[in-house]
Design an enzyme around this catalytic site. Structure first.
Site, short mmCIF file in Angstrom:
data_model
loop_
_atom_site.label_atom_id
_atom_site.label_comp_id
_atom_site.label_asym_id
_atom_site.label_seq_id
_atom_site.Cartn_x
_atom_site.Cartn_y
_atom_site.Cartn_z
N PRO A 2 0.82 -1.20 0.00
CA PRO A 2 0.00 0.00 0.00
C PRO A 2 0.86 1.26 0.00
O PRO A 2 1.91 1.31 0.66
CB PRO A 2 -0.80 -0.12 1.31
CG PRO A 2 -0.81 -1.59 1.60
CD PRO A 2 0.50 -2.11 1.11
N GLU A 3 0.42 2.26 -0.75
CA GLU A 3 1.19 3.50 -0.83
C GLU A 3 0.63 4.53 0.15
O GLU A 3 -0.35 4.28 0.86
CB GLU A 3 1.19 4.00 -2.27
CG GLU A 3 1.67 2.90 -3.21
CD GLU A 3 2.25 3.40 -4.51
OE1 GLU A 3 2.60 4.58 -4.62
OE2 GLU A 3 2.36 2.57 -5.43
N LYS A 51 4.33 5.39 4.92
CA LYS A 51 3.59 4.14 4.83
C LYS A 51 3.41 3.49 6.21
O LYS A 51 3.03 2.33 6.31
CB LYS A 51 4.32 3.17 3.90
CG LYS A 51 4.45 3.69 2.47
CD LYS A 51 5.16 2.68 1.58
CE LYS A 51 5.36 3.23 0.18
NZ LYS A 51 5.99 2.24 -0.71
N ARG A 265 12.05 -3.24 -6.47
CA ARG A 265 10.65 -3.08 -6.82
C ARG A 265 10.49 -3.23 -8.33
O ARG A 265 11.46 -3.15 -9.09
CB ARG A 265 10.12 -1.70 -6.39
CG ARG A 265 10.17 -1.44 -4.89
CD ARG A 265 9.18 -2.29 -4.13
NE ARG A 265 9.17 -1.98 -2.70
CZ ARG A 265 9.91 -2.61 -1.80
NH1 ARG A 265 10.74 -3.58 -2.17
NH2 ARG A 265 9.85 -2.28 -0.52
#
Length: 277
Positions: A2-3, A51, A265
């Site tokens: 989640p950002e 985050k 990523r």
């Protein structure tokens, strides 16, 4: 993972449900916290930091959590004659790490990547390494840009994803603004002007704020021409669209890993609109 905007919405839901109420109980299912009793402590606020989630409690304690890849906080309303109890199927999963309840709400932290209890005065122990938070009203743009250019040879996408430079950006808000400004994820930070780098950061922040206010959508821009292009408001243009046509030039969107473990990523981009320098 989640950002920042998703974590902001989670914090807001938890704050709305819990702030001002005393905890009737807390079941913290990590060895270091298993015996800690938070019952009777009133929730002061739940706030995001990049985050990370900071659940501040009466008595100078903060319950810190991070969702990592698969974590979530779920809010459940369980009305019984005796009020809310933690006896709910959602609390019985072996991946649950925290269960908090008041007289009117039940919060379940599932698959949390981090769970710590620290003194509120010592929150820097868990979030002090973070750069400026894009969703902070007092976001320090100059500090964020200065952090980004400290390693001029670093690929810009990798630098944006480093939470020590600025907090809250994940692969969505690295991929989409770089596409917007036609910048390759592998462009060295030092090859960009301060204006170019600032424009990417400003776009990421604008879209994250808009997502917090309106929901998780990417706004329609002049680059979107309509349904014939296969992209509609609320749909990403490169993120999650590997193998599909670029809505701007028609080339095939691709994805590639960037960065080194454990911070590696996968970034999405158009190789034609964003040629590698």
């Amino acid at each position: 993972m989640p950002e920042g905007d998703a974590v902001w919405r989670t914090a807001r839901r938890l704050h709305t449900a819990l702030a001002g109420s005393a905890l009737a109980g807390a079941d913290l299912r990590v060895p270091a916290l298993a015996t800690r009793d938070l019952a009777g402590r009133r929730t002061l606020e739940v706030v995001p930091r990049g985050k990370h989630l900071l659940h501040r409690l009466e008595g100078g304690l903060t319950l810190h959590s991070h969702l990592r890849m698969d974590g979530s906080w779920r809010l459940l309303t369980v009305t019984t004659g005796a009020g809310v109890t933690p006896d709910h199927p959602a609390t019985r999963r072996h991946t649950v790490r925290a269960v908090l309840w008041t007289d009117s709400a039940l919060a379940v932290g599932d698959s949390l990547g981090m769970l710590d209890l620290v003194r509120t005065a010592d929150e820097a122990r868990v979030v002090g390494h973070l750069g400026p938070d894009l969703l902070d009203l007092a976001f320090d743009r100059d500090e964020a840009l200065s952090n980004l250019v400290r390693q001029p040879g670093r690929p810009v996408a990798e630098a944006l994803l480093d939470q020590r430079n600025l907090a809250g950006i994940g692969t969505i808000y690295a991929s989409e603004p770089l596409f917007e400004h036609r910048i390759s994820p592998w462009t060295p930070v030092g090859a960009l002007s301060r204006h170019e780098l600032g424009s990417v950061v400003d776009t990421a922040r604008l879209w994250m704020v808009r997502s917090c206010r309106l929901g998780p959508t990417v706004p329609m821009t002049a680059l979107a021409r309509g349904p014939a292009d296969g992209w509609l408001p609320g749909h990403y243009r490169v993120f999650g669209r590997r193998g599909r046509d670029c809505p701007r030039c028609g080339a095939t969107i691709t994805e590639q890993p960037i960065g080194e473990a454990p911070r590696e990523r996968v970034i999405s981009f158009c190789p034609t609109c964003q040629p590698t320098p």
